[in-house]
Design an enzyme around this catalytic site. Sequence first.
Site, PDB file in Angstrom:
ATOM      1  NE  ARG A   1     -43.121  15.104  14.857  1.00  0.00           N
ATOM      2  CZ  ARG A   1     -42.951  16.371  14.427  1.00  0.00           C
ATOM      3  NH1 ARG A   1     -41.898  16.690  13.694  1.00  0.00           N
ATOM      4  NH2 ARG A   1     -43.837  17.301  14.727  1.00  0.00           N
TER       5      ARG A   1
ATOM      6  CE1 TYR B   1     -36.674  -9.121   6.478  1.00  0.00           C
ATOM      7  CE2 TYR B   1     -36.811  -6.731   6.399  1.00  0.00           C
ATOM      8  CZ  TYR B   1     -37.362  -7.951   6.714  1.00  0.00           C
ATOM      9  OH  TYR B   1     -38.604  -8.005   7.278  1.00  0.00           O
TER      10      TYR B   1
ATOM     11  CG  ASP C   1     -29.014  -4.449   8.058  1.00  0.00           C
ATOM     12  OD1 ASP C   1     -28.714  -4.807   9.206  1.00  0.00           O
ATOM     13  OD2 ASP C   1     -30.175  -4.487   7.610  1.00  0.00           O
TER      14      ASP C   1
ATOM     15  CE  LYS D   1     -35.257  -9.297  12.956  1.00  0.00           C
ATOM     16  NZ  LYS D   1     -35.872  -8.044  12.589  1.00  0.00           N
TER      17      LYS D   1
HETATM   18  C1  LIG Z   1     -31.012  -7.752   8.269  1.00  0.00           C
HETATM   19  C2  LIG Z   1     -32.281  -7.030   8.555  1.00  0.00           C
HETATM   20  N1  LIG Z   1     -32.333  -5.703   8.383  1.00  0.00           N
HETATM   21  C3  LIG Z   1     -33.459  -5.008   8.631  1.00  0.00           C
HETATM   22  C4  LIG Z   1     -34.615  -5.637   9.051  1.00  0.00           C
HETATM   23  C5  LIG Z   1     -35.854  -4.828   9.305  1.00  0.00           C
HETATM   24  O1  LIG Z   1     -35.974  -4.601  10.671  1.00  0.00           O
HETATM   25  P1  LIG Z   1     -37.372  -4.298  11.400  1.00  0.00           P
HETATM   26  O2  LIG Z   1     -38.193  -5.519  11.344  1.00  0.00           O
HETATM   27  O3  LIG Z   1     -36.941  -3.893  12.789  1.00  0.00           O
HETATM   28  O4  LIG Z   1     -37.982  -3.154  10.657  1.00  0.00           O
HETATM   29  C6  LIG Z   1     -34.604  -7.012   9.251  1.00  0.00           C
HETATM   30  C7  LIG Z   1     -35.833  -7.697   9.711  1.00  0.00           C
HETATM   31  O5  LIG Z   1     -35.919  -8.904   9.760  1.00  0.00           O
HETATM   32  C8  LIG Z   1     -33.400  -7.740   8.996  1.00  0.00           C
HETATM   33  O6  LIG Z   1     -33.350  -9.065   9.150  1.00  0.00           O
END
Ligand SMILES: Cc1ncc(COP(=O)(O)O)c(C=O)c1O
Length: 401
Positions: A63, A116, A189, A214
């Site tokens: 951890r 998101y 992001d 992704k």
């Molecule tokens: C742009 C973006 N940021 C963050 C996330 C969240 O990621 P996770 O599903 O790995 O928690 C997503 C999920 O689709 C996303 O499209």
Amino acid sequence: MADTRRQHLKLASRAVHAGERPGPRDFVPVVTPIYPGSTFIYEDLDQMDAALGGAEGVFVYTRYGNPTTQALETAVASLEEQEAALALGSGMAALNVTILASVEAGDRVVASRDLYGQTITLLNAIYSSLGVETTFVDALDLDQVEHALARGRVRLVLCETISNPLLRVTDIPALAELAHRYGARLAVDNTFATPYLLRPGTLGADYVIHSATKYLGGHGDVTGGVVATTADRRWELNEINKAIGSILGPFESWLILRGIKTLPLRMQRQCENAARVARWLAEHPAVERVYYPGLEIHESHRTARELFPNGLYGAMVAFDIRDGTRERVFRFLRGLRLIVPATTLGDVYTEVLYPVMASHRGLSPEQRQAIGIGEGLVRISVGIEDPDDIIADLEQALAQV
Ligand SMILES: Cc1ncc(COP(=O)(O)O)c(C=O)c1O
């Protein structure tokens, strides 16, 4: 080969210890091994004491840190051209720990309205109840951003490099300059763009966040997140995460590390395929409008041309089906044979998502309309297949709407 050091033990003890902890070896595996151990031991208690005290490059408890996960963090920091990175259990965990490190009750966040959906929920439903208010803005409208910053006590500005699903591209250098002028940090992001297209940390962002689920992972078989930043901030994030415990397991770290090895190859191919798909869709009579930053008609074409390498505009494409209704979109989705309807993106497979049903389901039709998401909008994450096959599948499915 028997474990001669332990052969004197009884069977139950040998079952537990035989073969384990073979000691230092004089060969090096080509790839980082998966270290599943939740804990690590040292021959010397002084070394263990130093490790527990946080000494660099040593491990005591997964951890707090794990060698396989550290290899992934080193790789992401390198690609993003940052001093350090912290891997977490999901993209949402990466976003959460970044926000937690930046704000306290009474502080404010300025966030892109195109974030998101779950990131919006995190800010609206969770942080607001903890006394952190978020102002949502059009991150492409710098006057609006400045107006929100000028209200004071903004600690964090949060945006995405390429927004979902309309693929609007943020002017990161301008946003970083604005955020810093008002004493806020900028978190970007970078999931949709990946470091292959853009490294926000080199353009002024303080935190670069990924849903590694992704493109970094790339194969639809792992969930994870990463934040790349300075060594000091990484330490701060890790101290928080040691208490929260949103860690990425070593098996997942290893899968993402393996995925990253082919990220440039996949991204190159996916971006090229996406450009072909976008141009083809733009000519199709059943398609009303295509959203792709590589097309001159897209509102972010200029920004994308300035920020991204020549000729690459990402691998996501969105389009409006003409006279788009839920029924017509469903006929299209049901007609697909190769393209996978999936609530994700960035994989080697081409995937399609209907925002009205999935990512933007929580909004009313009026709210969706206000941000440009109509009933006929479809989003495609273009994969690495042969582009002729992707287009053929789209063609036969569009013929059915
Ligand atoms: C742009 C973006 N940021 C963050 C996330 C969240 O990621 P996770 O599903 O790995 O928690 C997503 C999920 O689709 C996303 O499209």
